[in-house]
Design a protein around this motif. Sequence first.
Motif, PDB file in Angstrom:
ATOM      1  N   GLU A 161       0.859  -1.183   0.000  1.00 17.10           N
ATOM      2  CA  GLU A 161       0.000   0.000   0.000  1.00 17.10           C
ATOM      3  C   GLU A 161       0.896   1.234   0.000  1.00 17.10           C
ATOM      4  O   GLU A 161       1.565   1.524   1.005  1.00 17.10           O
ATOM      5  CB  GLU A 161      -0.938   0.017   1.209  1.00 17.10           C
ATOM      6  CG  GLU A 161      -1.927   1.162   1.154  1.00 17.10           C
ATOM      7  CD  GLU A 161      -3.074   1.001   2.131  1.00 17.10           C
ATOM      8  OE1 GLU A 161      -3.913   1.919   2.192  1.00 17.10           O
ATOM      9  OE2 GLU A 161      -3.135  -0.019   2.830  1.00 17.10           O
ATOM     10  N   PRO A 162       0.927   1.974  -1.109  1.00 17.86           N
ATOM     11  CA  PRO A 162       1.806   3.136  -1.220  1.00 17.86           C
ATOM     12  C   PRO A 162       1.553   4.212  -0.165  1.00 17.86           C
ATOM     13  O   PRO A 162       2.461   4.974   0.164  1.00 17.86           O
ATOM     14  CB  PRO A 162       1.510   3.653  -2.633  1.00 17.86           C
ATOM     15  CG  PRO A 162       1.082   2.427  -3.383  1.00 17.86           C
ATOM     16  CD  PRO A 162       0.281   1.641  -2.390  1.00 17.86           C
ATOM     17  N   THR A 163       0.309   4.272   0.345  1.00 13.89           N
ATOM     18  CA  THR A 163       0.009   5.229   1.417  1.00 13.89           C
ATOM     19  C   THR A 163      -0.360   4.475   2.695  1.00 13.89           C
ATOM     20  O   THR A 163      -1.335   4.814   3.373  1.00 13.89           O
ATOM     21  CB  THR A 163      -1.131   6.175   0.995  1.00 13.89           C
ATOM     22  OG1 THR A 163      -2.265   5.398   0.594  1.00 13.89           O
ATOM     23  CG2 THR A 163      -0.706   7.083  -0.143  1.00 13.89           C
ATOM     24  N   TYR A 164       0.417   3.468   3.019  1.00 16.26           N
ATOM     25  CA  TYR A 164       0.160   2.641   4.204  1.00 16.26           C
ATOM     26  C   TYR A 164       0.060   3.533   5.443  1.00 16.26           C
ATOM     27  O   TYR A 164       1.042   4.186   5.830  1.00 16.26           O
ATOM     28  CB  TYR A 164       1.296   1.632   4.353  1.00 16.26           C
ATOM     29  CG  TYR A 164       1.120   0.592   5.421  1.00 16.26           C
ATOM     30  CD1 TYR A 164      -0.002  -0.234   5.460  1.00 16.26           C
ATOM     31  CD2 TYR A 164       2.113   0.413   6.399  1.00 16.26           C
ATOM     32  CE1 TYR A 164      -0.142  -1.215   6.436  1.00 16.26           C
ATOM     33  CE2 TYR A 164       1.981  -0.571   7.370  1.00 16.26           C
ATOM     34  CZ  TYR A 164       0.846  -1.377   7.390  1.00 16.26           C
ATOM     35  OH  TYR A 164       0.723  -2.340   8.359  1.00 16.26           O
ATOM     36  N   PRO A 165      -1.111   3.591   6.078  1.00 14.59           N
ATOM     37  CA  PRO A 165      -1.319   4.545   7.174  1.00 14.59           C
ATOM     38  C   PRO A 165      -0.300   4.465   8.309  1.00 14.59           C
ATOM     39  O   PRO A 165       0.179   5.515   8.775  1.00 14.59           O
ATOM     40  CB  PRO A 165      -2.740   4.225   7.656  1.00 14.59           C
ATOM     41  CG  PRO A 165      -3.427   3.674   6.459  1.00 14.59           C
ATOM     42  CD  PRO A 165      -2.365   2.882   5.743  1.00 14.59           C
ATOM     43  N   PRO A 166       0.071   3.261   8.793  1.00 15.83           N
ATOM     44  CA  PRO A 166       1.059   3.238   9.883  1.00 15.83           C
ATOM     45  C   PRO A 166       2.373   3.921   9.523  1.00 15.83           C
ATOM     46  O   PRO A 166       3.034   4.498  10.398  1.00 15.83           O
ATOM     47  CB  PRO A 166       1.262   1.738  10.139  1.00 15.83           C
ATOM     48  CG  PRO A 166      -0.055   1.131   9.759  1.00 15.83           C
ATOM     49  CD  PRO A 166      -0.483   1.911   8.540  1.00 15.83           C
ATOM     50  N   PHE A 167       2.771   3.850   8.254  1.00 11.86           N
ATOM     51  CA  PHE A 167       3.984   4.540   7.831  1.00 11.86           C
ATOM     52  C   PHE A 167       3.765   6.045   7.757  1.00 11.86           C
ATOM     53  O   PHE A 167       4.638   6.828   8.146  1.00 11.86           O
ATOM     54  CB  PHE A 167       4.448   4.018   6.463  1.00 11.86           C
ATOM     55  CG  PHE A 167       4.999   2.617   6.480  1.00 11.86           C
ATOM     56  CD1 PHE A 167       5.342   1.985   7.667  1.00 11.86           C
ATOM     57  CD2 PHE A 167       5.186   1.918   5.286  1.00 11.86           C
ATOM     58  CE1 PHE A 167       5.845   0.690   7.680  1.00 11.86           C
ATOM     59  CE2 PHE A 167       5.699   0.630   5.289  1.00 11.86           C
ATOM     60  CZ  PHE A 167       6.037   0.014   6.484  1.00 11.86           C
TER      61      PHE A 167
END
Length: 386
Positions: A233-239
């Motif tokens: 996921e390019p916009t992975y929330p935890p990151f």
Amino acid sequence: MELDKKKVTIPFILLVASILVAGCMGGTSTRQTTDTAADTITITDALGRTVEVPVSPEYVICSGSGALRYLTYLEAQDRIVAVDSIETREDKYDPRPYAIANPGFKQYSVFGEFRGNDNPEKILTLDPRPQVIFKMYSASGYDPAELQKKTGIPVVALNYGDMVNNRDDMYQALRIMGQVIGKENRAEEVVSFFETTIADLNERTMDVPDEDKITCYVGGIARSGPHGFRSTEPTYPPFLFTNARNVAHDPKDLSTAEVSKESILGWDPEIIFVDLSTTQSEDKSSALYQLQNDASYRKLTAVKNGEVYGVLPYNWYNQNHGSVLANAYFAGKILHPERFGDVDLEDKTIDIYTFLVGRGDEEAGRQVYEEMINTFSVPAFTKMDV
């Protein structure tokens, strides 16, 4: 004189009596009108439709992925009279915290298939009959207006949203639902909880210089089932919440994506996280199997150094926001240990589940935590054997 007094007194008494009767009739009429007006309220749903609903309805149903999760966040799950089919299925894996906290969902009647494929005939046979239908993802399954016409029950359409680019939709859904069921205060508490938690994650890491950040990647992200290591996921929330250096980051790609093996090898992340939903596959399509057996992946820095960690799945009948936050604190502790030294991950995760799905009962939050951590063959929040 006595005759004159009678002529005066009788009309006077009649006049007073008539005034009193008229006054009583007028008061009754106003009260009935007020009571009738108070029986319903008019709300505007996510589609801009004006819907008249009962005040604080006792009986509701939730259609579509995530609708019952939000009702659970609002601590109003005891108002449902039936569920869609996914709630009664016996699956080997089912990491949905709201469902784990409410095993009784499996005992309810089924009003339709999951993902919004409602059955109006079944809905009309429910006893008690629902007073409101909450409909998530109006484009999926039955059209809200048609469903309302067929059942005669108000249908309130909602947009699920997400925690990154569509957080306003998420908050709007909670607030509309809260307005309908008379849980406005709880809706604001939930919104505040998300805002405060995300702000805490951001404040801990916002000033970390880019040159000090460790590169990372998450693979095996679920989407309508398990996927392999290339699913990310390019916009992975935890990151995003921890200001991490996600090697696959692309602000234009807001959903899961299948990246090429060549890209992953070129990025060569220092830390790898694996969404444990991938282990459902139990074959060569599992990200864990691929990391253990693919010669190319064996050359990755993170694999060679044993820096591969399992995280909770969160795409399971829509996004489980509590698991997103728990993953974020875990990622923060791995990527920025000096910034999260005061965070006990187990306690933090239990607190999250206690607030969102446990009705404030810490023991219920702990039970959800234990089941979520151990849902798959590999425990979450641990190093993976690669």
